[in-house]
Design a protein around this motif. Structure first.
Motif, short mmCIF file in Angstrom:
data_model
loop_
_atom_site.label_atom_id
_atom_site.label_comp_id
_atom_site.label_asym_id
_atom_site.label_seq_id
_atom_site.Cartn_x
_atom_site.Cartn_y
_atom_site.Cartn_z
N ARG A 1 -5.99 4.93 5.75
CA ARG A 1 -6.83 6.09 5.44
C ARG A 1 -8.26 5.86 5.90
O ARG A 1 -8.96 6.80 6.30
CB ARG A 1 -6.79 6.37 3.93
CG ARG A 1 -7.54 7.63 3.52
CD ARG A 1 -7.03 8.18 2.24
NE ARG A 1 -5.66 8.67 2.34
CZ ARG A 1 -5.34 9.86 2.84
NH1 ARG A 1 -6.28 10.68 3.30
NH2 ARG A 1 -4.08 10.25 2.89
N GLU A 2 -8.71 4.61 5.86
CA GLU A 2 -10.04 4.30 6.38
C GLU A 2 -10.13 4.62 7.87
O GLU A 2 -11.12 5.19 8.34
CB GLU A 2 -10.38 2.82 6.15
CG GLU A 2 -11.75 2.42 6.68
CD GLU A 2 -12.00 0.93 6.57
OE1 GLU A 2 -13.10 0.48 6.98
OE2 GLU A 2 -11.12 0.19 6.09
N GLY B 1 -1.08 9.05 0.84
CA GLY B 1 -0.92 7.60 0.91
C GLY B 1 -2.12 6.88 1.52
O GLY B 1 -2.98 7.49 2.15
N SER B 2 -2.14 5.56 1.31
CA SER B 2 -3.19 4.72 1.90
C SER B 2 -2.88 4.39 3.35
O SER B 2 -3.77 4.05 4.12
CB SER B 2 -3.33 3.41 1.10
OG SER B 2 -3.66 3.68 -0.24
N MET C 1 0.84 -1.20 0.00
CA MET C 1 0.00 0.00 0.00
C MET C 1 0.87 1.25 0.00
O MET C 1 1.90 1.27 0.69
CB MET C 1 -0.90 -0.02 1.24
CG MET C 1 -2.01 -1.08 1.18
SD MET C 1 -3.20 -0.92 2.52
CE MET C 1 -2.22 -1.52 3.88
N PRO C 2 0.49 2.29 -0.73
CA PRO C 2 1.28 3.53 -0.76
C PRO C 2 1.40 4.11 0.66
O PRO C 2 0.41 4.23 1.38
CB PRO C 2 0.46 4.45 -1.67
CG PRO C 2 -0.35 3.52 -2.51
CD PRO C 2 -0.66 2.35 -1.64
N ALA D 1 -4.31 -5.04 10.44
CA ALA D 1 -4.38 -3.91 11.36
C ALA D 1 -4.73 -2.62 10.62
O ALA D 1 -4.27 -2.37 9.51
CB ALA D 1 -3.06 -3.74 12.09
N GLN D 2 -5.58 -1.82 11.26
CA GLN D 2 -5.92 -0.50 10.72
C GLN D 2 -5.22 0.62 11.49
O GLN D 2 -5.05 1.72 10.97
CB GLN D 2 -7.44 -0.29 10.79
CG GLN D 2 -8.21 -1.24 9.88
CD GLN D 2 -9.70 -1.13 10.11
OE1 GLN D 2 -10.22 -1.54 11.16
NE2 GLN D 2 -10.41 -0.57 9.15
#
Length: 492
Positions: A148-149, A69-70, A1-2, A98-99
């Motif tokens: 980002r979420e 970025g994400s 992911m970026p 993980a978030q």
């Protein structure tokens, strides 16, 4: 992911060259440095200038507004993070589910590093939110990372208030993990404006973190929604106002005795008791060796011979048919006492006169609140123990770092009537709140002696164990400290 790497340079720049070199090896989408002044950091680094810094943490919100970025990785100025350390830290969010990833010290290295007292607040808060697995990990510390979420659920602006952001992350149901980070041997930055302080002082950084956590606790429901163990506050308040409303049997009003031991001052000893027939007479015998003016045993809800055995010792015995809670017993005993100095002990702990005397001696010498220093009997005061951590958190909030984990929760302790009586004896119904009220009133509060009250404390399975969540005793004490912190926030 970026990956967007966001770095603070608001208070120092000495860390930037090495840190950016390590970050570039992660092949991020971008590296953003938040600074108050223009910097030359070479290609691949974007400098975002900002003067609108509302608090120590505002740079995080400002940086997030520019990130593309994400995954966002936030790095502070405290230490230079190695490439291997950053790779290990990011693994759960880049290759797992993980978030949000929070920093947590490796348990293997805890004995090698000095614990940070402010982590006691985070440990308490995580316990309140049912996330004991996070221990002291919090969005207050860096590094931390989020998708980002996760950022959308937390809110970009909320990042400037990391304690609130941490709560939002937990209650939003995000997947949060605490990742071990650092060995304590990393190169740390010299930031005296943030971290400089003497042993008994709070640094600016500590004050700002405490203010964040205190604001968070002040917004929680009363006591954080935790039980107070069925404590009968109404009865203590009625007794204090001489309007009990229920039958109270008081036997043994022996005349106040005087002694030359305390410079002409009279000492009252308060002993709450519930089914303590096995130890009550031994406790009283030790107290009698101190030649107090009076001993008041508040027997409540007992179904054994506690009251009869106390009366046989010739002391004043006050009986209540219902269990009141130990703190209610102390408040009632204090309301009925006549002494200049009040000494509080428990009926199930046999402490020698040798260990009790220093608390009275301290009050005779001008200390208003004489506390037991139990820190020497514990290892790593705030490590994973909410019972201990909440005490330290309260003392930090009171700007009494020197008190460590000293608390009115722990007997023995002594009070000087002249200093604390004006605040009312019902204050003792919630000992941490009483401690906060006494500190706010400017009374002289000191650690005066060391008595191991832990090993002699009787284990009560119904109070000290639970199949899930906090044991009842821990829940009550944690709730008491939340109540104290909420009182303190309101007073401020």
């Amino acid at each position: 992911m970026p990956l967007s790497i966001l770095i603070s340079a608001m208070h120092g720049t000495a860390h930037l060259t090495k840190l950016i070199a390590a970050c570039k090896q992660l092949a991020p989408l971008e590296i953003i440095v938040i600074s108050k002044r223009a910097l030359e950091l070479g290609s691949g680094v974007r400098i975002v200038l900002t003067e609108a810094v509302e608090n120590l943490f505002s740079w995080r919100s400002e940086a997030a507004k520019h990130a593309r970025g994400s995954v966002l990785l936030f790095l502070g100025e405290e230490q230079i993070d190695s490439l291997s350390g950053l790779q290990r830290f990011l693994f759960p969010i880049l290759y797992g589910n993980a978030q949000v990833v929070l920093p947590q010290q490796d348990m293997r290295h805890r004995r090698m590093t000095k614990p940070r007292p402010i982590h006691s607040f985070s440990l308490l808060v995580n316990n309140l939110f049912g996330r004991t697995d996070l221990r002291e990990a919090s969005l207050l510390d860096t590094p931390h990372a989020m998708t980002r979420e996760a950022l959308s659920k937390i809110g970009v602006e909320q990042l400037a208030q990391p304690a609130q952001a941490h709560k939002q992350a937990v209650v939003s149901g995000l997947s949060i993990t605490a990742q071990t980070f650092g060995t304590g041997t990393e190169e740390r930055m010299f930031l005296p404006q943030l971290h400089g302080s003497l042993l008994k002082e709070l640094s600016l950084y500590e004050k700002l973190v405490i203010a964040e956590q205190l604001d968070l606790v002040s917004r929680l429901p009363f006591r954080g929604g935790l039980s107070d163990g069925g404590r009968r506050r109404d009865i203590a308040e009625n007794v204090s106002s001489k309007n009990s409303g229920m039958a109270v049997t008081q036997v043994g009003k022996w005349p106040l005795r005087r002694t030359t031991l305390y410079g002409g001052k009279m000492v009252s000893v308060i002993i709450p008791a519930l089914n303590e027939a096995a130890t009550i007479q031994q406790v009283i015998r030790e107290v009698l060796r101190m030649d107090p003016a009076e001993i008041i045993v508040v027997v409540n809800g007992s179904v054994d011979q506690t009251a009869q055995l106390a009366r046989e010792c010739g002391v004043t015995t006050v009986e209540f048919p219902h269990a009141l809670g130990v703190d209610t017993g102390r408040a009632i005993g204090a309301s009925l006492s006549k002494g200049d100095i009040l000494l509080f002990v428990d009926a199930d702990m046999i402490m020698t006169a040798h260990d009790l005397y220093p608390f009275v001696l301290a009050c005779e010498g001008g200390v208003d609140v004489a506390l037991n220093d139990v820190s020497v009997f514990l290892n790593q005061p705030c490590a994973d123990n909410v019972f201990v951590a909440c005490r330290q958190a309260l003392n930090l909030a009171l700007n009494r770092k020197d008190l460590g984990i000293g608390s009115l929760v722990t007997v023995p302790f002594a009070l000087r009537r002249e200093a604390v009586a004006p605040l009312g004896w019902p204050t003792l119904l919630c000992p941490p709140k009483a401690q906060a009220a006494y500190a706010q009133a400017g009374v002289k509060m000191e650690l005066v002696h060391q008595v191991n009250s832990f090993t002699s404390n009787r284990i009560r399975p119904e109070k000290h164990f639970a199949s899930s969540g906090m044991p009842p005793a821990v829940e009550q004490i944690a709730g008491d400290h939340v109540e104290a912190l909420q009182f303190l926030a309101k007073e401020r």
